[in-house]
Scaffold this active site. Structure first.
Site, PDB file in Angstrom:
ATOM      1  N   GLY A  21       0.826  -1.206   0.000  1.00 50.58           N
ATOM      2  CA  GLY A  21       0.000   0.000   0.000  1.00 50.58           C
ATOM      3  C   GLY A  21       0.861   1.256   0.000  1.00 50.58           C
ATOM      4  O   GLY A  21       2.093   1.188  -0.113  1.00 50.58           O
ATOM      5  N   ASP A  35       0.108  -9.230   1.237  1.00 48.23           N
ATOM      6  CA  ASP A  35      -0.795  -8.200   0.722  1.00 48.23           C
ATOM      7  C   ASP A  35      -1.720  -8.882  -0.289  1.00 48.23           C
ATOM      8  O   ASP A  35      -1.247  -9.656  -1.133  1.00 48.23           O
ATOM      9  CB  ASP A  35       0.038  -7.091   0.056  1.00 48.23           C
ATOM     10  CG  ASP A  35      -0.737  -5.814  -0.186  1.00 48.23           C
ATOM     11  OD1 ASP A  35      -0.277  -4.740   0.220  1.00 48.23           O
ATOM     12  OD2 ASP A  35      -1.830  -5.892  -0.813  1.00 48.23           O
ATOM     13  N   THR A  44      -6.358  -3.108  -2.774  1.00 43.38           N
ATOM     14  CA  THR A  44      -6.482  -1.674  -3.064  1.00 43.38           C
ATOM     15  C   THR A  44      -5.259  -1.143  -3.814  1.00 43.38           C
ATOM     16  O   THR A  44      -5.109   0.065  -3.955  1.00 43.38           O
ATOM     17  CB  THR A  44      -6.688  -0.853  -1.768  1.00 43.38           C
ATOM     18  OG1 THR A  44      -5.590  -1.072  -0.900  1.00 43.38           O
ATOM     19  CG2 THR A  44      -7.972  -1.240  -1.078  1.00 43.38           C
ATOM     20  N   LEU A  82      -0.264  -3.363   8.737  1.00 42.55           N
ATOM     21  CA  LEU A  82      -0.812  -2.189   8.033  1.00 42.55           C
ATOM     22  C   LEU A  82      -2.033  -2.552   7.198  1.00 42.55           C
ATOM     23  O   LEU A  82      -2.748  -1.664   6.734  1.00 42.55           O
ATOM     24  CB  LEU A  82       0.240  -1.638   7.061  1.00 42.55           C
ATOM     25  CG  LEU A  82       1.439  -0.896   7.615  1.00 42.55           C
ATOM     26  CD1 LEU A  82       2.617  -1.047   6.675  1.00 42.55           C
ATOM     27  CD2 LEU A  82       1.120   0.568   7.769  1.00 42.55           C
ATOM     28  N   TYR A 112     -14.337   0.622   9.783  1.00 44.63           N
ATOM     29  CA  TYR A 112     -12.952   1.062   9.913  1.00 44.63           C
ATOM     30  C   TYR A 112     -12.665   1.507  11.346  1.00 44.63           C
ATOM     31  O   TYR A 112     -11.734   1.023  11.986  1.00 44.63           O
ATOM     32  CB  TYR A 112     -12.711   2.214   8.934  1.00 44.63           C
ATOM     33  CG  TYR A 112     -11.266   2.607   8.780  1.00 44.63           C
ATOM     34  CD1 TYR A 112     -10.392   1.854   8.006  1.00 44.63           C
ATOM     35  CD2 TYR A 112     -10.769   3.748   9.395  1.00 44.63           C
ATOM     36  CE1 TYR A 112      -9.073   2.225   7.850  1.00 44.63           C
ATOM     37  CE2 TYR A 112      -9.448   4.130   9.249  1.00 44.63           C
ATOM     38  CZ  TYR A 112      -8.598   3.367   8.467  1.00 44.63           C
ATOM     39  OH  TYR A 112      -7.281   3.741   8.321  1.00 44.63           O
ATOM     40  N   LYS A 166     -10.340  -0.555  13.910  1.00 46.08           N
ATOM     41  CA  LYS A 166      -9.105   0.006  14.459  1.00 46.08           C
ATOM     42  C   LYS A 166      -9.155   0.005  15.991  1.00 46.08           C
ATOM     43  O   LYS A 166      -8.156  -0.260  16.658  1.00 46.08           O
ATOM     44  CB  LYS A 166      -8.892   1.429  13.932  1.00 46.08           C
ATOM     45  CG  LYS A 166      -8.626   1.505  12.416  1.00 46.08           C
ATOM     46  CD  LYS A 166      -7.239   1.011  12.075  1.00 46.08           C
ATOM     47  CE  LYS A 166      -6.940   1.032  10.596  1.00 46.08           C
ATOM     48  NZ  LYS A 166      -5.671   0.376  10.245  1.00 46.08           N
ATOM     49  N   TYR A 189      -2.717  -8.347  24.396  1.00 45.53           N
ATOM     50  CA  TYR A 189      -1.509  -9.176  24.250  1.00 45.53           C
ATOM     51  C   TYR A 189      -0.341  -8.557  25.031  1.00 45.53           C
ATOM     52  O   TYR A 189       0.473  -9.274  25.606  1.00 45.53           O
ATOM     53  CB  TYR A 189      -1.123  -9.328  22.765  1.00 45.53           C
ATOM     54  CG  TYR A 189      -1.823 -10.473  22.060  1.00 45.53           C
ATOM     55  CD1 TYR A 189      -3.206 -10.497  21.918  1.00 45.53           C
ATOM     56  CD2 TYR A 189      -1.103 -11.535  21.518  1.00 45.53           C
ATOM     57  CE1 TYR A 189      -3.851 -11.532  21.259  1.00 45.53           C
ATOM     58  CE2 TYR A 189      -1.738 -12.582  20.859  1.00 45.53           C
ATOM     59  CZ  TYR A 189      -3.109 -12.583  20.731  1.00 45.53           C
ATOM     60  OH  TYR A 189      -3.735 -13.613  20.078  1.00 45.53           O
ATOM     61  N   GLN A 209      -1.419  -9.204  28.857  1.00 48.89           N
ATOM     62  CA  GLN A 209      -1.534 -10.608  29.291  1.00 48.89           C
ATOM     63  C   GLN A 209      -0.302 -11.438  28.927  1.00 48.89           C
ATOM     64  O   GLN A 209       0.082 -12.328  29.670  1.00 48.89           O
ATOM     65  CB  GLN A 209      -2.797 -11.228  28.672  1.00 48.89           C
ATOM     66  CG  GLN A 209      -3.166 -12.553  29.316  1.00 48.89           C
ATOM     67  CD  GLN A 209      -4.537 -13.022  28.857  1.00 48.89           C
ATOM     68  OE1 GLN A 209      -5.437 -12.228  28.592  1.00 48.89           O
ATOM     69  NE2 GLN A 209      -4.686 -14.328  28.756  1.00 48.89           N
ATOM     70  N   ARG A 244      -9.622   9.558  -1.486  1.00 49.32           N
ATOM     71  CA  ARG A 244      -8.985  10.433  -0.502  1.00 49.32           C
ATOM     72  C   ARG A 244      -8.739  11.822  -1.080  1.00 49.32           C
ATOM     73  O   ARG A 244      -8.443  11.981  -2.256  1.00 49.32           O
ATOM     74  CB  ARG A 244      -7.710   9.805   0.038  1.00 49.32           C
ATOM     75  CG  ARG A 244      -8.071   8.830   1.162  1.00 49.32           C
ATOM     76  CD  ARG A 244      -6.900   8.147   1.739  1.00 49.32           C
ATOM     77  NE  ARG A 244      -6.340   7.230   0.774  1.00 49.32           N
ATOM     78  CZ  ARG A 244      -5.250   6.496   0.993  1.00 49.32           C
ATOM     79  NH1 ARG A 244      -4.613   6.578   2.126  1.00 49.32           N
ATOM     80  NH2 ARG A 244      -4.799   5.689   0.072  1.00 49.32           N
TER      81      ARG A 244
END
Ligand code: UDP
Length: 309
Positions: free
Chosen positions: A11, A32, A36, A68, A140, A144, A154, A157, A183
């Protein structure tokens, strides 16, 4: 030499990160699905696996695991909500498990979207967010947010070395240049260079604070490599707000375009203002965005011009 696994490494941000990792002589594996991307962008020498991240399996160990992979653009992710959520839930868990098995440092690329339509501007990391949990952007935003939560689980713990960044509207060369993708900076540049109308959503009074990709990379390098940053969550952005109308005018003038401005409907749940509180990132990474919007736009426009010739 480190072994590095990067999901979404083809990306826009991934390309810049992978190029730097390679230039330092690291062994880089990119996973990947090219969902996109228009083309494979990185240089030879990368181990490339074309696969959705939630399906990726490996018995290899890595020093750094960097997640990512996600559809990044509101117009695109809102049309592919399931896919977006899978990358940012099962995909994140897959990457965390690889990091845990490897005893690696895990870097998650979250987003300023976790703040939603923030009413505290500039927004510090301590702001909890004002997010529609089931609206069209939720695939999204909540993906996130879930990923941050599971990464911190993670960390707590399993004492995994977890670092989380929240980039704010990063732009620059290699951002996908076809305006259809949505965008705002690539779309406005594309519209100006082709003489089409500049499409402002709403009256253009909404703001964003844009960060040039070289500045993003400089902060990301330090966040990845600096010892003692496990459990750290940092904004990586700019605090220089511009209205979308002002952005349109700047791009029109920088391209010398005669495009007219046309006003269209505002996106649903579009955040009103966005600006990063940089106190923590300045102190912890000793970092400052260096590229002005004028300079960054000029470099990005030049890259677009070369592509369109
Ligand atoms: N925008 C716009 N016209 C466009 C594309 C985007 O006015 O053709 C606006 C969009 O509504 C938002 C801002 O520009 O207010 C930034 O949009 P972008 O898709 O770049 O990302 P976001 O910051 O919303 O995630």
């Amino acid at each position: 030499m480190k072994k590095v696994l990067v999901s979404g490494g083809n990306g826009f941000l991934g390309f810049h990160l992978v190029s730097w990792l390679q230039s330092k002589g690291n062994e880089v594996t990119v996973v990947d699905d090219l969902s996109t991307s228009k083309e494979v962008a990185f240089n030879d020498g990368v181990n490339f696996v074309k696969e959705r991240i939630e399906n990726f399996e490996t018995s290899e160990k890595f020093d750094y695991v960097i997640h990512l992979a996600s559809r990044p653009s509101p117009e695109d992710y809102s049309k592919n909500p399931v896919n977006t959520l899978l990358s940012n839930s099962i995909g994140t868990i897959r990457m965390l498990d690889i990091a845990l098995f490897s005893n690696a440092t895990f870097l998650y690329t979250s987003s300023s979207e976790v703040y939603g339509n923030a009413d505290l501007i500039p927004t510090p990391e301590s702001y909890y967010g004002y997010v529609n949990p089931n609206g069209i952007r939720s695939c999204y935003d909540e993906g996130k947010r879930f990923s941050e939560a599971i990464a911190m689980a993670y960390f707590r713990q399993h004492t995994l070395d977890v670092r989380i960044q929240r980039p704010f509207n990063v732009y620059g060369p290699r951002i996908r240049e076809d305006g259809l993708y949505g965008r705002v900076i690539p779309r406005f540049i594309n519209q100006c260079l082709s003489g089409n109308d500049i499409t402002i959503h709403g009256d253009g009074s909404q703001t964003r604070s844009f960060l040039y990709v070289d500045d993003w990379l400089a902060a990301t390098k330090t966040l990845l490599e600096k010892p003692g940053l496990s459990g750290q969550v940092l904004n990586i952005g700019s605090d220089r707000e511009v209205t979308i109308k002002d952005l349109a005018e700047r791009i029109r003038s920088a391209t010398g375009s005669k495009s007219r401005i046309s006003f269209t409907d505002r996106r649903i749940d579009d955040p009103e203002r966005r600006s990063a509180d940089l106190k923590n990132v300045r102190r912890i990474l000793a970092w400052e965005p260096k590229t002005s919007l004028e300079e960054g736009l000029s470099k990005t426009i030049n890259w677009f011009r070369e592509r369109m010739e």
